[in-house]
Design a protein around this motif. Sequence first.
Motif, PDB file in Angstrom:
ATOM      1  N   SER A  77       0.859  -1.175   0.000  1.00 34.64           N
ATOM      2  CA  SER A  77       0.000   0.000   0.000  1.00 34.64           C
ATOM      3  C   SER A  77       0.898   1.229   0.000  1.00 34.64           C
ATOM      4  O   SER A  77       1.633   1.482   0.959  1.00 34.64           O
ATOM      5  N   LEU A  78       0.855   1.957  -1.136  1.00 35.50           N
ATOM      6  CA  LEU A  78       1.737   3.118  -1.287  1.00 35.50           C
ATOM      7  C   LEU A  78       0.911   4.395  -1.287  1.00 35.50           C
ATOM      8  O   LEU A  78      -0.197   4.426  -1.833  1.00 35.50           O
ATOM      9  N   PRO A  79       1.432   5.481  -0.721  1.00 34.85           N
ATOM     10  CA  PRO A  79       0.680   6.743  -0.743  1.00 34.85           C
ATOM     11  C   PRO A  79       0.725   7.378  -2.130  1.00 34.85           C
ATOM     12  O   PRO A  79       1.752   7.338  -2.816  1.00 34.85           O
ATOM     13  N   PHE A  80      -0.401   7.931  -2.545  1.00 35.24           N
ATOM     14  CA  PHE A  80      -0.380   8.752  -3.749  1.00 35.24           C
ATOM     15  C   PHE A  80       0.558   9.939  -3.512  1.00 35.24           C
ATOM     16  O   PHE A  80       0.489  10.588  -2.463  1.00 35.24           O
ATOM     17  N   GLU A  81       1.437  10.194  -4.461  1.00 34.68           N
ATOM     18  CA  GLU A  81       2.204  11.434  -4.401  1.00 34.68           C
ATOM     19  C   GLU A  81       1.283  12.572  -4.818  1.00 34.68           C
ATOM     20  O   GLU A  81       0.523  12.448  -5.760  1.00 34.68           O
ATOM     21  N   THR A  82       1.336  13.672  -4.094  1.00 34.11           N
ATOM     22  CA  THR A  82       0.462  14.811  -4.424  1.00 34.11           C
ATOM     23  C   THR A  82       1.274  16.095  -4.523  1.00 34.11           C
ATOM     24  O   THR A  82       2.293  16.265  -3.849  1.00 34.11           O
ATOM     25  N   ARG A  83       0.830  16.961  -5.377  1.00 32.56           N
ATOM     26  CA  ARG A  83       1.404  18.298  -5.474  1.00 32.56           C
ATOM     27  C   ARG A  83       0.285  19.253  -5.862  1.00 32.56           C
ATOM     28  O   ARG A  83      -0.711  18.852  -6.462  1.00 32.56           O
ATOM     29  N   THR A  84       0.457  20.496  -5.546  1.00 32.38           N
ATOM     30  CA  THR A  84      -0.557  21.517  -5.846  1.00 32.38           C
ATOM     31  C   THR A  84      -0.063  22.399  -6.986  1.00 32.38           C
ATOM     32  O   THR A  84       1.059  22.908  -6.947  1.00 32.38           O
ATOM     33  N   GLU A  85      -0.888  22.528  -7.994  1.00 35.02           N
ATOM     34  CA  GLU A  85      -0.586  23.395  -9.139  1.00 35.02           C
ATOM     35  C   GLU A  85      -1.556  24.571  -9.113  1.00 35.02           C
ATOM     36  O   GLU A  85      -2.773  24.382  -9.036  1.00 35.02           O
ATOM     37  N   THR A  86      -1.030  25.778  -9.143  1.00 32.66           N
ATOM     38  CA  THR A  86      -1.859  26.976  -9.165  1.00 32.66           C
ATOM     39  C   THR A  86      -1.731  27.662 -10.513  1.00 32.66           C
ATOM     40  O   THR A  86      -0.629  28.001 -10.949  1.00 32.66           O
ATOM     41  N   ILE A  87      -2.857  27.857 -11.181  1.00 34.09           N
ATOM     42  CA  ILE A  87      -2.888  28.515 -12.483  1.00 34.09           C
ATOM     43  C   ILE A  87      -3.466  29.906 -12.281  1.00 34.09           C
ATOM     44  O   ILE A  87      -4.611  30.067 -11.864  1.00 34.09           O
ATOM     45  N   HIS A  88      -2.670  30.922 -12.561  1.00 34.85           N
ATOM     46  CA  HIS A  88      -3.108  32.304 -12.411  1.00 34.85           C
ATOM     47  C   HIS A  88      -3.877  32.725 -13.660  1.00 34.85           C
ATOM     48  O   HIS A  88      -3.409  32.561 -14.778  1.00 34.85           O
ATOM     49  N   VAL A  89      -5.058  33.263 -13.471  1.00 33.00           N
ATOM     50  CA  VAL A  89      -5.949  33.642 -14.569  1.00 33.00           C
ATOM     51  C   VAL A  89      -6.148  35.152 -14.544  1.00 33.00           C
ATOM     52  O   VAL A  89      -6.545  35.714 -13.523  1.00 33.00           O
ATOM     53  N   ALA A  90      -5.865  35.793 -15.675  1.00 32.40           N
ATOM     54  CA  ALA A  90      -6.024  37.248 -15.748  1.00 32.40           C
ATOM     55  C   ALA A  90      -7.490  37.626 -15.559  1.00 32.40           C
ATOM     56  O   ALA A  90      -8.374  37.085 -16.222  1.00 32.40           O
ATOM     57  N   ALA A  93     -10.225  34.562 -10.561  1.00 28.64           N
ATOM     58  CA  ALA A  93      -9.568  33.908  -9.433  1.00 28.64           C
ATOM     59  C   ALA A  93      -8.598  32.826  -9.917  1.00 28.64           C
ATOM     60  O   ALA A  93      -8.772  32.254 -10.998  1.00 28.64           O
ATOM     61  N   ASP A  94      -7.577  32.567  -9.123  1.00 29.85           N
ATOM     62  CA  ASP A  94      -6.660  31.476  -9.424  1.00 29.85           C
ATOM     63  C   ASP A  94      -7.414  30.147  -9.482  1.00 29.85           C
ATOM     64  O   ASP A  94      -8.428  29.960  -8.793  1.00 29.85           O
ATOM     65  N   VAL A  95      -6.902  29.254 -10.297  1.00 30.50           N
ATOM     66  CA  VAL A  95      -7.428  27.889 -10.353  1.00 30.50           C
ATOM     67  C   VAL A  95      -6.391  26.977  -9.720  1.00 30.50           C
ATOM     68  O   VAL A  95      -5.220  26.974 -10.124  1.00 30.50           O
ATOM     69  N   THR A  96      -6.803  26.233  -8.719  1.00 25.59           N
ATOM     70  CA  THR A  96      -5.879  25.365  -7.998  1.00 25.59           C
ATOM     71  C   THR A  96      -6.243  23.905  -8.247  1.00 25.59           C
ATOM     72  O   THR A  96      -7.404  23.511  -8.113  1.00 25.59           O
ATOM     73  N   LEU A  97      -5.241  23.132  -8.607  1.00 19.96           N
ATOM     74  CA  LEU A  97      -5.431  21.708  -8.848  1.00 19.96           C
ATOM     75  C   LEU A  97      -4.520  20.915  -7.923  1.00 19.96           C
ATOM     76  O   LEU A  97      -3.357  21.266  -7.736  1.00 19.96           O
ATOM     77  N   THR A  98      -5.059  19.850  -7.366  1.00 21.44           N
ATOM     78  CA  THR A  98      -4.241  18.898  -6.634  1.00 21.44           C
ATOM     79  C   THR A  98      -3.986  17.710  -7.551  1.00 21.44           C
ATOM     80  O   THR A  98      -4.923  17.036  -7.990  1.00 21.44           O
ATOM     81  N   VAL A  99      -2.732  17.487  -7.883  1.00 22.64           N
ATOM     82  CA  VAL A  99      -2.352  16.441  -8.827  1.00 22.64           C
ATOM     83  C   VAL A  99      -1.857  15.234  -8.044  1.00 22.64           C
ATOM     84  O   VAL A  99      -0.932  15.335  -7.234  1.00 22.64           O
ATOM     85  N   ARG A 100      -2.490  14.089  -8.288  1.00 16.58           N
ATOM     86  CA  ARG A 100      -2.039  12.839  -7.683  1.00 16.58           C
ATOM     87  C   ARG A 100      -1.230  12.044  -8.707  1.00 16.58           C
ATOM     88  O   ARG A 100      -1.549  12.044  -9.892  1.00 16.58           O
ATOM     89  N   SER A 101      -0.207  11.341  -8.227  1.00 15.76           N
ATOM     90  CA  SER A 101       0.615  10.506  -9.093  1.00 15.76           C
ATOM     91  C   SER A 101       0.894   9.171  -8.428  1.00 15.76           C
ATOM     92  O   SER A 101       0.892   9.065  -7.186  1.00 15.76           O
ATOM     93  N   THR A 102       1.130   8.172  -9.264  1.00 12.94           N
ATOM     94  CA  THR A 102       1.576   6.858  -8.799  1.00 12.94           C
ATOM     95  C   THR A 102       2.927   6.562  -9.445  1.00 12.94           C
ATOM     96  O   THR A 102       3.499   7.405 -10.136  1.00 12.94           O
ATOM     97  N   VAL A 103       3.414   5.343  -9.260  1.00 17.06           N
ATOM     98  CA  VAL A 103       4.671   4.961  -9.897  1.00 17.06           C
ATOM     99  C   VAL A 103       4.558   5.008 -11.413  1.00 17.06           C
ATOM    100  O   VAL A 103       5.568   5.051 -12.125  1.00 17.06           O
ATOM    101  N   HIS A 104       3.332   5.004 -11.910  1.00 20.01           N
ATOM    102  CA  HIS A 104       3.130   5.003 -13.362  1.00 20.01           C
ATOM    103  C   HIS A 104       2.943   6.391 -13.952  1.00 20.01           C
ATOM    104  O   HIS A 104       3.054   6.553 -15.167  1.00 20.01           O
TER     105      HIS A 104
END
Length: 567
Positions: A77-90, A93-104
Amino acid sequence: YGLPSVWFMNGLHCRTVSADCPYDVVGVSFPGAPAVILGHNARIAWGATNVGPDTEDLFRETVDPKDSTHYLYKGQSLPFETRTETIHVAGAADVTLTVRSTVHGSILSDVDPRLKDQPPLALEWTTTKEVDGALGTFFRIDAAGSFAEFKAAFDTYGSPSQNFVYADVDGHIGYVLPGLIPIRANGGSCLPDRRCAATAPRAAVPTTGDRVRDGASGTFDWTGYIPRDQLPWQLDPPSGIIASANNAAVDASYPYFLGDDWDPGYRAARIVQLLQQKPTGLTVADMGAIQTDTHVGRADSIVPKIAALRPAGLAPATTDGRLLLDRILAWDGTCGTDSLGCAAYMTAELEIERTIVDGRLGLGIARDYVGTPYAWQSLAWLLDHASNAWWDDPGTAGKETAAQRISAALDRAGGELRAAYGDSATWTWGRMHTVTFREDTLGSSGIGVLEWYFDASTIPVAGASGAVDNTYYQERRAYPDPADPTYVPVGIDHVFDITNGPSYRLAVDMADLDGARIVITTGQSGNPLDRHYADLIPKWASGATVPLPFSRSAIDGSTVARLTLSP
């Protein structure tokens, strides 16, 4: 196709070429990329076509039922790797995404609403998996002086894999297919009917990665990449010819799986045919004529097979259907803008393909099949098997023949052309086969006056999908879109609108480097106020080119303005 062009014509010249400053090169680059990507220097020239390798796999991941922040992999049982991506929109409001990743790789399900109710789907892709040294490759190519240096320049190249063709001032020609192409576990890069290298043992499981794979077991993981010294290359083949037009890069003896989404080979065969007609050598003008050749190779076999059905009852019921048949049978196989035969053939081919598959595959699948090389090849095969069940209409009680179905298809195609264009004398290929270069921001705004200002005028263009002058159009636009219920299918007057195709042309005689000729799609400037914003479109559309000066004297002789940036 869009405005500005994907390419920018440029040169990179050291005042004194030396080990510290080795560049004396011209060609094209992507706006913002400092090297010359395709072109020539004082000793070598090179170009490229797409390989289309299989470098992506999808893995269905299994969420740990005991902890939704984890996934299962090889019994762990492995934890999903996560990172936050913020996209600035002229202006918003900013758009924020939480990106999950696996070994693949990254989880697509988090950002694609079509997958929201499915198990997590991860994308493994060479382009995002590894650090890519492609830009460094092109700097080394820019300074290369031999095939050995050219080939060695690709040692750090990652993606996208291209068919790179080569020539030099000493008379050598060559070819290199570089890049990271995965080897899949369980024989993943070794097809069952091929000999296999030790790094890719034979296995009975599907090996090409063309289906979603189970990510939890690890059974289908990538085990590495095709070794660089075993990727395809050539130098001075006995034939004296190297031709590349998105056709299969290897034959069945090659031990690894590169991909299978190849062009059927009509274009490459046509290039070879035209080259063989010039056994004593080619001029720049000869090469330009080959680049703009509009002959449609598949029609050489399909048209006679259609004609052969006349004794079996091929007889359109309408005047327009009979006219189309007559034009097809009299057609010379080329697709100039004034060709009546090309317009007749392409319209009929589309309607015949739809006749065969729409009722059996359903519109949702047929839209991804009709108009593709797979459909061309299937049509040719079915014409040799006129009693095959695919010719029968599943929606009727009787059993139709190939001659009956094609006759009806010709009648429908003639009716569509009549409704769209009126007088049959105007049913030319250039009337149907047009391009409009659109700017991607204000030119695609939906505001008429802005689009008029930023976009280029619609113009007719020669060539066709499957010709050496290979222009693409999307027949799927004639179908409803299952993913977009608001989409309105287009009629025959817009099915053949060009979406993409040749992005630039270069012809260079290695004995006369200042005599090279070049063209890109639109113009050198991205500024709509500049006279060079779209001034190359008429030349590109007609097959014309402009000089590409190389030597200092040629550059000085053609200079009209100079901007000097001094540190």
